[in-house]
Each structure stands twice: as C-alpha cells, then as structure tokens.
Write an enzyme that holds these catalytic residues in place. Sequence first.
Site, PDB file in Angstrom:
ATOM      1  N   GLU A  26     -10.435   6.495   2.772  1.00 35.82           N
ATOM      2  CA  GLU A  26      -9.995   5.100   2.644  1.00 35.82           C
ATOM      3  C   GLU A  26     -10.850   4.180   3.495  1.00 35.82           C
ATOM      4  O   GLU A  26     -11.058   4.412   4.684  1.00 35.82           O
ATOM      5  CB  GLU A  26      -8.535   4.944   3.084  1.00 35.82           C
ATOM      6  CG  GLU A  26      -8.035   3.518   2.885  1.00 35.82           C
ATOM      7  CD  GLU A  26      -6.931   3.085   3.853  1.00 35.82           C
ATOM      8  OE1 GLU A  26      -6.251   2.091   3.551  1.00 35.82           O
ATOM      9  OE2 GLU A  26      -6.782   3.716   4.909  1.00 35.82           O
ATOM     10  N   SER A  40       0.802  -1.227   0.000  1.00 36.65           N
ATOM     11  CA  SER A  40       0.000   0.000   0.000  1.00 36.65           C
ATOM     12  C   SER A  40       0.833   1.275   0.000  1.00 36.65           C
ATOM     13  O   SER A  40       0.389   2.310  -0.507  1.00 36.65           O
ATOM     14  CB  SER A  40      -0.944   0.004   1.199  1.00 36.65           C
ATOM     15  OG  SER A  40      -1.865  -1.051   1.128  1.00 36.65           O
TER      16      SER A  40
END
Length: 498
Positions: free
Chosen positions: A332, A114
């Site tokens: 997110e 990520s």
Amino acid sequence: MNIKRIAAAISCSLMTVVAHAAVLPATQTDSQWFKDSAANVVAKAQVDTKKTAKNVILFVGDGMSISTLTAARILQGQDKADNQGGEENFLSFEQFPHTALVKTYNTNQQTPDSAGTMTAMATGVKTKAGIISISDTSLRGNCLSSKGNELVSLVDLANAKGLSTGIVTTARLTHATPAATYAKTPERDWEGDFNLPAEAVANGCTDIASQLVMRDEANSLTVALGGGRSYFLPTTVKDGENKAGKRKDGKDLTKAWVDNFSKSAYVWDKKGFDAIDAANTDHLLGLFNPSHMEYEADRADDVGGEPSLTEMTAKSLDILKKNDKGYLLIVESGRIDHGHHAGNASRALTDAVELSNAVKAAMDATSSDDTLIMVTADHSHVFTIAGYPKRGNPILGLVHNVDGTLATANDNKPYTTLAYTNGPGAVVGVRDDLTSVDTQDKDFMQQALIPMESETHAGEDISLHARGPGSNLVQGVIEQNVIFHIINQAQQLGGTKY
C-alpha cells in the site's frame, strides 16, 4: 455460452468447502456480496485461460483516483529530460494488458472509507465503513456484535496453503487498509490496546497491533513493513528516536515478534533495514516511524532514515520468493490519501509516482508467466484537473492558455490546474491572488470550493490494472469484492471452487 451449465457450476462452487486449514465461514460464503462476486468470476472464467498464478502482488494506492493517476503520470513525464509535455507518459502499470473500473461504495455509505473498501478486496465481502474484515451484520465499535461475524482473508487462505505472505505500507501497519488483510475488528481505530473501550476488553476483542504479532507461526506474516512503531511498544520503552511507545499493557510486541517466529528480525531504521540478509531471514518486522512513514518528498529528512516504498517492495520479494510454493504480497502507498486530505497535491502525486516505481521494481523481479500483479486503489478523492492549460503546462502550476498567456477566472485572478471540491485550501470570502505564489512548492495547498478541515473521499469508480495469470478476469466494471475472487481463483487459495 451454456447458461444452465454456468449456473450449475456457480451453485456447486458456492456450496463446496475445500478441505483446508482455513475454511471460509458461512457468514462469509452465504453473503450475497460473496455469491454475486464469485458468480462474476465464474462467468468470465468460461472464456479464458485456466492458468494459475504461483505468486500474487496486489498494489493499493490509497486514495489513488483516476485523476490522481492522470496528474501523477504528467508529473513524472514532465520530470523526464526528453518529455514532449509530459502528457504522453505512462505510469509503469498503465500499460498492463487488462484494466477494469471498480465500484467502491460501502454497504452503508455511498462514498466509502478504507476499512470497508479493503475488506471487500481482502475477503470478497462488502461491509460498513470503519469495520475491518467483519461482516456488516455487526455494529461499528461494538465488540460483542462482531463475534461470529469474522471473515477469512486472502492472507489467512494463503498461509493455510503454505504460501509466504507480506504486507508493506507507508502508513501505520495498523491503519485501516493494511489491517484489513490480517486483522478482524469492528472498529478501525482500535489500533493499540490503549484505544480499546471497556466493552471491547470485556468481550475479548484485541487491538490490531496485537493481531499482527500474536499469531501462530503457521498463520503469521512473513514480512510486515511500514510505520506505527508506537503502537507496538509500551509506554515504558523508548524507541531509537527516543520516543516512548503508547501501549498500556506493558507488552513489547517488537520483542514478541522476534521471540515468536523462527529466523526473525525487527528493524526500525534504514541502516537496520539495509543490513537485513534476506537469505537468512524468514520473518521481518520493520517499523520505521512512530506513526505514519514520511511522504516520499520528505523521506530524506527522517531522523532515523526510512526505506522507500520501492526498497521495501524489493526486500520483501527477496524474502518471500524463497518459498517454493509461492507468496502473496500486498503493498500500500498509504500517504497518497493523506496528501489529498491535506489539500496538498504535490505530496500526494509524488507518492503516486513512487508507487509506480515500486510496481516497476516488482515487474523487473518477477515473471508474468507465474506472477499476477494487480494495481488498484481503495477509493477516490475530490481531486480535479480543470481549466484549459496548454500542452506541457506544469501540472502543479497556474493555468496558461495555448498562446502562453496567464488564464484568469471571473475575479481576474489566476488559478491552478489542480484543485479540490472541498478541503482546508478553501477560502471564505475573497480568493487569494496566486500570481506571485510558487504553486509548485511541495508545501502549496491547492484551493478548494467548500471549506473543510480535511478534504474528503469521493464516490466515483477507481481503476484496476493487471498482468499475469488470471489478469484476463480484470475487465469491465466490477464490484470491489470481485478482486478477492480474481486472486483466489488465480492462486487457487481454496474456500470456493470456480
């Protein structure tokens, strides 16, 4: 299309530095990743609207692979009273007018992490796994090598233009994906000062939590909501849940937030969050758990109470929209990823459905005339939808054939529609008989082929969905760093002319 004219435009755009408070450094604009993705946007911009976006909202479902979208779509559909099986359902963003596939690899890994993937989206530059908004000429975990290689992010550019900026996540605010939007560090694990090695301290690197709070007000976040409270509190301070912080430097960053910024507030629970008056709050920090926030399926069980992703998104927009110049909001859904790592499809999919709800709330609160909304993922997972289940078969259930009979494998035992290539659900030896097991229970762990403590990311493309000004650029198969340029062009943030 005049190729020479486009080439000249590209050359000009890449050499032009906008006279702005935030200027992209040469280490960023000279990167071949930056140049190639800028060229991609320039070529597409020749054939469509020049309309700009006042506001941009980027939603990132961490680990939200295309198979996750499919399964979440069916799960949400099957919860509707009038469903025809669930497969006919669409998540809120799946009917956006523009869609693309996105390549996610890091510069040193075929299957990414990520830190590298969100850096690509936030800066326009691909980098190594584990590195946050630092170019890949640096070494992971080495502070000295990162000096001079820091990259300017979308948040930096938006703040420099006078826009309001916000970060919302269900993970720790210091975790890799949200951190890549505002922090710069060669090691994603340096979330708190207690994580910093001696080399980092000696060479002037600071922890991610400090980088979020200790900013000039002109380059500060307007809203920051998520988990990770213990990374902002010293060991001598206990939070509202009677849990001590982890910071060894004695700094209470929640107090620093309130002290540093005008009309600011800090909240740690649902009650405090609900009490916030958006009209009178210009800077809001919310830290709703010592570590990651709860999964949506478990949110009601949290001791202090937590707002949902939808509620955090709506509150953020209420605060951000006060700025007449516009805003940039990055949201997110961080725990989709964690559910998959645990081999637990139920929690991963429930969080994906909640992301869809948050996107719907954003759609309802904005206009496609002036607001670009983009929904994507940072990477995929080794999550599969298999067998030949009948239409309407419970997506979390055992596979039933079209005639209703229970499907079995070569070992004469049933199997689930959903499974993982690897992960903690793997059985070494004789496979479990799931005939009498409630595979739809939220705690059920899907079976996997290869035994691993944690299920891994996967390397295939993920999807990008968009509506609003600039969404026409979302088409085809693109490199992940092109997302930066689509936002940069749509919102005219500066650094590069297109």
